[in-house]
Design a protein around this motif. Structure first.
Motif, PDB file in Angstrom:
ATOM      1  N   PRO A 422       0.809  -1.232   0.000  1.00  0.00           N
ATOM      2  CA  PRO A 422       0.000   0.000   0.000  1.00  0.00           C
ATOM      3  C   PRO A 422       0.835   1.272   0.000  1.00  0.00           C
ATOM      4  CG  PRO A 422      -0.114  -1.117   2.138  1.00  0.00           C
ATOM      5  CD  PRO A 422       0.558  -2.057   1.199  1.00  0.00           C
ATOM      6  N   GLU A 423       2.099   1.188   0.428  1.00  0.00           N
ATOM      7  CA  GLU A 423       2.946   2.377   0.515  1.00  0.00           C
ATOM      8  C   GLU A 423       3.646   2.692  -0.804  1.00  0.00           C
ATOM      9  OE1 GLU A 423       5.666  -1.058   0.912  1.00  0.00           O
ATOM     10  OE2 GLU A 423       3.637  -0.594   1.614  1.00  0.00           O
ATOM     11  N   ARG A 424       3.582   1.820  -1.794  1.00  0.00           N
ATOM     12  CA  ARG A 424       4.306   2.019  -3.036  1.00  0.00           C
ATOM     13  C   ARG A 424       3.389   2.546  -4.134  1.00  0.00           C
ATOM     14  NH1 ARG A 424       7.844  -3.536  -3.165  1.00  0.00           N
ATOM     15  NH2 ARG A 424       8.498  -2.783  -5.208  1.00  0.00           N
ATOM     16  N   LYS A 425       3.980   3.288  -5.077  1.00  0.00           N
ATOM     17  CA  LYS A 425       3.231   3.815  -6.213  1.00  0.00           C
ATOM     18  C   LYS A 425       2.938   2.674  -7.182  1.00  0.00           C
ATOM     19  CE  LYS A 425       3.877   8.087  -4.743  1.00  0.00           C
ATOM     20  NZ  LYS A 425       2.778   8.833  -4.083  1.00  0.00           N
ATOM     21  N   VAL A 426       1.715   2.651  -7.715  1.00  0.00           N
ATOM     22  CA  VAL A 426       1.303   1.585  -8.625  1.00  0.00           C
ATOM     23  C   VAL A 426       0.604   2.188  -9.839  1.00  0.00           C
ATOM     24  CG1 VAL A 426      -0.119  -0.479  -8.937  1.00  0.00           C
ATOM     25  CG2 VAL A 426       1.066  -0.103  -6.757  1.00  0.00           C
ATOM     26  N   ILE A 427       1.073   1.784 -11.009  1.00  0.00           N
ATOM     27  CA  ILE A 427       0.467   2.169 -12.289  1.00  0.00           C
ATOM     28  C   ILE A 427       0.161   0.901 -13.059  1.00  0.00           C
ATOM     29  CG2 ILE A 427       0.963   3.159 -14.574  1.00  0.00           C
ATOM     30  CD1 ILE A 427       2.527   5.354 -13.263  1.00  0.00           C
ATOM     31  N   THR A 428      -0.973   0.872 -13.736  1.00  0.00           N
ATOM     32  CA  THR A 428      -1.205  -0.184 -14.718  1.00  0.00           C
ATOM     33  C   THR A 428      -1.341   0.445 -16.094  1.00  0.00           C
ATOM     34  OG1 THR A 428      -2.549  -2.091 -15.350  1.00  0.00           O
ATOM     35  CG2 THR A 428      -3.723  -0.235 -14.391  1.00  0.00           C
ATOM     36  N   VAL A 429      -0.718  -0.179 -17.070  1.00  0.00           N
ATOM     37  CA  VAL A 429      -0.796   0.282 -18.460  1.00  0.00           C
ATOM     38  C   VAL A 429      -1.559  -0.771 -19.246  1.00  0.00           C
ATOM     39  CG1 VAL A 429       0.499   0.929 -20.521  1.00  0.00           C
ATOM     40  CG2 VAL A 429       1.400   1.514 -18.255  1.00  0.00           C
ATOM     41  N   CYS A 430      -2.658  -0.339 -19.858  1.00  0.00           N
ATOM     42  CA  CYS A 430      -3.527  -1.249 -20.607  1.00  0.00           C
ATOM     43  C   CYS A 430      -3.780  -0.675 -21.994  1.00  0.00           C
ATOM     44  CB  CYS A 430      -4.889  -1.420 -19.916  1.00  0.00           C
ATOM     45  SG  CYS A 430      -4.816  -1.902 -18.183  1.00  0.00           S
ATOM     46  N   GLY A 431      -3.891  -1.543 -22.977  1.00  0.00           N
ATOM     47  CA  GLY A 431      -4.464  -1.110 -24.236  1.00  0.00           C
ATOM     48  C   GLY A 431      -5.963  -0.934 -24.053  1.00  0.00           C
ATOM     49  N   ASP A 432      -6.590  -0.233 -24.965  1.00  0.00           N
ATOM     50  CA  ASP A 432      -8.041  -0.052 -24.830  1.00  0.00           C
ATOM     51  C   ASP A 432      -8.775  -1.382 -24.928  1.00  0.00           C
ATOM     52  OD1 ASP A 432      -7.343  -0.245 -27.520  1.00  0.00           O
ATOM     53  OD2 ASP A 432      -8.230   1.673 -28.099  1.00  0.00           O
ATOM     54  N   GLY A 433      -8.245  -2.331 -25.710  1.00  0.00           N
ATOM     55  CA  GLY A 433      -8.881  -3.640 -25.805  1.00  0.00           C
ATOM     56  C   GLY A 433      -8.782  -4.422 -24.509  1.00  0.00           C
ATOM     57  N   GLY A 434      -7.588  -4.511 -23.938  1.00  0.00           N
ATOM     58  CA  GLY A 434      -7.394  -5.251 -22.699  1.00  0.00           C
ATOM     59  C   GLY A 434      -8.109  -4.616 -21.526  1.00  0.00           C
ATOM     60  N   PHE A 435      -8.097  -3.281 -21.469  1.00  0.00           N
ATOM     61  CA  PHE A 435      -8.772  -2.598 -20.363  1.00  0.00           C
ATOM     62  C   PHE A 435     -10.255  -2.948 -20.322  1.00  0.00           C
ATOM     63  CE2 PHE A 435     -11.369   1.094 -19.081  1.00  0.00           C
ATOM     64  CZ  PHE A 435     -11.021   1.139 -17.735  1.00  0.00           C
ATOM     65  N   MET A 436     -10.910  -2.934 -21.476  1.00  0.00           N
ATOM     66  CA  MET A 436     -12.353  -3.167 -21.499  1.00  0.00           C
ATOM     67  C   MET A 436     -12.721  -4.605 -21.147  1.00  0.00           C
ATOM     68  SD  MET A 436     -13.835  -0.338 -21.906  1.00  0.00           S
ATOM     69  CE  MET A 436     -15.524  -0.900 -22.180  1.00  0.00           C
ATOM     70  N   MET A 437     -11.759  -5.522 -21.172  1.00  0.00           N
ATOM     71  CA  MET A 437     -12.071  -6.906 -20.830  1.00  0.00           C
ATOM     72  C   MET A 437     -12.323  -7.104 -19.336  1.00  0.00           C
ATOM     73  SD  MET A 437      -9.708  -9.208 -23.339  1.00  0.00           S
ATOM     74  CE  MET A 437      -9.924  -9.118 -25.127  1.00  0.00           C
ATOM     75  N   ASN A 438     -11.750  -6.228 -18.502  1.00  0.00           N
ATOM     76  CA  ASN A 438     -12.031  -6.306 -17.064  1.00  0.00           C
ATOM     77  C   ASN A 438     -12.201  -4.923 -16.454  1.00  0.00           C
ATOM     78  OD1 ASN A 438     -12.308  -8.992 -15.941  1.00  0.00           O
ATOM     79  ND2 ASN A 438     -10.222  -9.375 -16.632  1.00  0.00           N
ATOM     80  N   SER A 439     -12.732  -3.988 -17.234  1.00  0.00           N
ATOM     81  CA  SER A 439     -12.873  -2.610 -16.748  1.00  0.00           C
ATOM     82  C   SER A 439     -13.845  -2.496 -15.587  1.00  0.00           C
ATOM     83  CB  SER A 439     -13.328  -1.696 -17.889  1.00  0.00           C
ATOM     84  OG  SER A 439     -14.634  -2.059 -18.345  1.00  0.00           O
ATOM     85  N   GLN A 440     -14.736  -3.491 -15.415  1.00  0.00           N
ATOM     86  CA  GLN A 440     -15.691  -3.436 -14.310  1.00  0.00           C
ATOM     87  C   GLN A 440     -15.003  -3.443 -12.949  1.00  0.00           C
ATOM     88  OE1 GLN A 440     -15.417  -6.150 -16.344  1.00  0.00           O
ATOM     89  NE2 GLN A 440     -14.490  -7.580 -14.886  1.00  0.00           N
ATOM     90  N   GLU A 441     -13.734  -3.885 -12.901  1.00  0.00           N
ATOM     91  CA  GLU A 441     -13.035  -3.914 -11.621  1.00  0.00           C
ATOM     92  C   GLU A 441     -12.639  -2.520 -11.140  1.00  0.00           C
ATOM     93  OE1 GLU A 441     -13.301  -6.457  -9.969  1.00  0.00           O
ATOM     94  OE2 GLU A 441     -13.684  -7.971 -11.524  1.00  0.00           O
ATOM     95  N   ILE A 442     -12.873  -1.502 -11.960  1.00  0.00           N
ATOM     96  CA  ILE A 442     -12.704  -0.127 -11.469  1.00  0.00           C
ATOM     97  C   ILE A 442     -13.598   0.103 -10.251  1.00  0.00           C
ATOM     98  CG2 ILE A 442     -13.161   2.303 -12.018  1.00  0.00           C
ATOM     99  CD1 ILE A 442     -10.557   1.333 -13.172  1.00  0.00           C
ATOM    100  N   GLU A 443     -14.810  -0.443 -10.278  1.00  0.00           N
ATOM    101  CA  GLU A 443     -15.698  -0.301  -9.114  1.00  0.00           C
ATOM    102  C   GLU A 443     -15.072  -0.940  -7.881  1.00  0.00           C
ATOM    103  OE1 GLU A 443     -18.359  -1.176  -6.014  1.00  0.00           O
ATOM    104  OE2 GLU A 443     -17.589  -2.782  -7.308  1.00  0.00           O
ATOM    105  N   THR A 444     -14.448  -2.099  -8.046  1.00  0.00           N
ATOM    106  CA  THR A 444     -13.786  -2.766  -6.926  1.00  0.00           C
ATOM    107  C   THR A 444     -12.657  -1.899  -6.382  1.00  0.00           C
ATOM    108  OG1 THR A 444     -14.238  -4.880  -8.025  1.00  0.00           O
ATOM    109  CG2 THR A 444     -12.696  -4.914  -6.181  1.00  0.00           C
ATOM    110  N   ALA A 445     -11.855  -1.315  -7.262  1.00  0.00           N
ATOM    111  CA  ALA A 445     -10.736  -0.479  -6.840  1.00  0.00           C
ATOM    112  C   ALA A 445     -11.232   0.758  -6.077  1.00  0.00           C
ATOM    113  CB  ALA A 445      -9.899  -0.069  -8.049  1.00  0.00           C
TER     114      ALA A 445
END
Length: 546
Positions: A422-445
């Motif tokens: 939790p103390e470290r910086k985290v970035i995820t890089v997704c293509g638009d295709g890959g992002f939309m395959m599990n974009s619903q997890e934005i609600e979880t985040a």
């Protein structure tokens, strides 16, 4: 006690912190038992997201990540994460529900043979047929998932078994030490290295586990042998040093392949057959030392002359202790390779054209991230650029999947990384295709109050396949699509949405998002039109001059 209570106590005894998943009615007894436990249930929006989170937890901690689903469609949604963990050597346990197995009033409604389905893609799969079997089944599932080579395991807990009573005692985990390499193999390795004129160290996926980084650093510091990494070996050693020759992101023709081809001895540490081979052996050609937890899988292009089998860190330590420090390797060529690699890597990093070039994008992300920051990648053509152009300074700070190479894993992986660190910086890089395959997890985040930055590289197409389609001289067909407004899409989940309108905006925007405790989604238009020129032509032409 109730069998589901015993199941939870067995999981607690294994040190389980989180269970990621979506319960169904067949899991209700287990869910009630979890309610009274120390284990935190992380409710996700899709079983696939839960599985990717569990696998990434295992990858980062070395402990078994656990995910949960109901029967039938819930269980089938875990097939891709199971393969992801199994091929990627990530310790993970899947727990699935099932209809009652002693009596049933619903026939075969939603019932498939999940145990048989999981068998080809796991190290262990079992249905619990009695509450008394829970301790032994759980212990075996954890043992096999975590021992070398790590992978996926599966337990099916039927509804009626979960509800029955049992008095079976827990089985404590046994103390275990990995075997170490035989002295004669260590001695032979030392002799081969000292007889070499131009050795090179190749660090693979298996070296990115079990704390091998410290021993490898001591080995390189003493011997001054140059090193290269595979994609899943990135970060085991600091990639900023002059001995770093590059990453095997491309199949052939890059500067790193020139260094490998020139070597008379390849010290192959942690080789994993799931990754594309960065070299092909020939009779009478290069000598290869295979240093790994397990023996080599021999095929027509890989048949090492010496195998040093045992705990990798211990093997490297033994070799390091016995070898004489030697700095007079034929290093001039390697210096030329290193310089050419750096020069080419930096050549396009200042290009300010927009949509942004991947080289510029990778540089800006490296600038924004601290050395211990974690970047997770989904799967797309940008993965090649990150593997090749993003220097990693510590193990598991660039999480990419070069095993199953599935789309949809980038966002859940970032969420798991933030839970673990939790103390470290985290970035995820997704293509638009890959992002939309599990974009619903934005609600979880958002629900978990995770501070992560999600960067969507938008080209409105399945870009990697489109690129390969063009390389094979096929007409552009069937790979373009439209996207939602990602800024509004982010806001609809309660996240913050941003859009880059020129290349200069990216770095300050990412830095601001990293320092603002929220879920941020950044829409970044990307230009892949020069991929073919750069990756297929320019690199090969320049490296051929070495």
């Amino acid at each position: 006690m109730k069998a589901s209570d015993l199941m939870v106590k067995a999981l607690e005894a294994e040190g389980v912190e989180y269970i990621f998943g979506i319960p169904g009615e067949e899991n209700l007894d287990l869910l009630e038992s979890l309610r009274h436990s120390s284990i935190k249930l992380i409710l996700t929006r899709h079983e696939q997201g839960a599985g990717f989170m569990a696998a990434t937890y295992g990858r980062l901690t070395g402990k078994v990540g656990v995910c949960l689903s109901t029967l039938g469609p819930g269980a089938t949604n875990l097939v891709t994460p199971a393969a992801y963990a199994q091929l990627g050597a990530m310790p993970m346990l899947m727990i699935t529900g099932q209809k009652p197995i002693k009596t049933s009033k619903q026939g075969r409604f939603q019932v498939i043979d999940v145990v048989d389905m999981m068998r080809p893609i796991t190290k262990y799969t079992s249905q619990i047929v009695s509450g008394d079997r829970i301790p032994s089944v759980v212990r075996e599932a954890f043992r096999l998932a975590s021992e070398e080579r790590p992978g996926a395991s599966h337990i099916e807990l039927p509804e009626d078994i979960a509800a029955e009573n049992t008095s079976a005692p827990l089985i404590k985990s046994s103390s275990s030490r990995r075997p170490i390499a035989e002295y004669k193999s260590i001695k032979a390795a030392v002799e081969m290295i000292q007889a070499a004129n131009s050795p090179i160290l190749l660090i693979g996926a298996g070296a990115n586990r079990k704390l091998t980084a410290k021993m490898l650093k001591e080995f390189v510091d003493k011997t001054q042998i140059p090193y290269v990494t595979t994609q899943m070996g990135k970060g085991v050693l600091d990639e900023n040093g002059e001995l770093f020759m590059g990453n095997t992101a491309l199949s052939s023709g890059d500067f790193v392949h020139r260094a490998i081809a020139r070597a008379d001895l390849i010290i192959n540490v942690g080789h994993d057959v799931v990754e594309k081979p960065p070299f092909f052996m020939e009779d009478g050609g290069q000598q290869v030392i295979h240093i790994n937890f397990e023996t080599a899988a021999v095929d027509p292009v890989y048949f090492p002359q010496l195998e040093v089998i045992g705990d990798i860190a211990n093997s490297i330590w033994q070799i390091k202790e016995q070898i004489s420090a030697k700095v007079e390797w034929q290093s001039g060529f390697h210096q030329d390779v290193h310089n050419a690699y750096i020069e080419h890597r930096e050549a396009s990093e200042d290009d300010d054209r927009f949509p942004i070039l991947p080289e510029r994008f990778v540089r800006e992300i490296r600038k924004a991230m601290p050395e211990d920051g974690i970047v997770t990648l989904d799967n797309g053509v940008y993965k090649i650029w990150f593997a090749r152009n993003y220097p990693a300074f510590h193990p598991n700070t660039l999480l990419l999947d070069n095993a199953l190479a599935t789309m949809g894993a980038g966002l859940p992986s970032a969420m798991a990384a933030k839970l673990v660190y939790p103390e470290r910086k985290v970035i995820t890089v997704c293509g638009d295709g890959g992002f939309m395959m599990n974009s619903q997890e934005i609600e979880t985040a958002v629900r978990l109050n995770l501070n992560i930055v999600v960067i969507i590289l938008r080209d409105d197409a399945y870009g990697m396949i489109k690129w390969k389609q063009a390389n094979m001289e096929f007409e552009n067909y069937g790979l373009d699509y439209s996207n939602p407004d990602f800024v509004m899409y982010a806001q609809s989940y309660g996240a913050k949405g941003w859009r880059v309108s020129n290349s200069e905006e990216l770095l300050p925007m990412v830095e601001n998002c990293l320092n603002d405790p929220a879920v941020h989604i950044i829409d970044v238009p990307v230009d892949y039109s020069l991929n073919d020129e750069t990756l297929n032509k320019t690199i090969r032409e320049l490296s051929a001059k070495l």
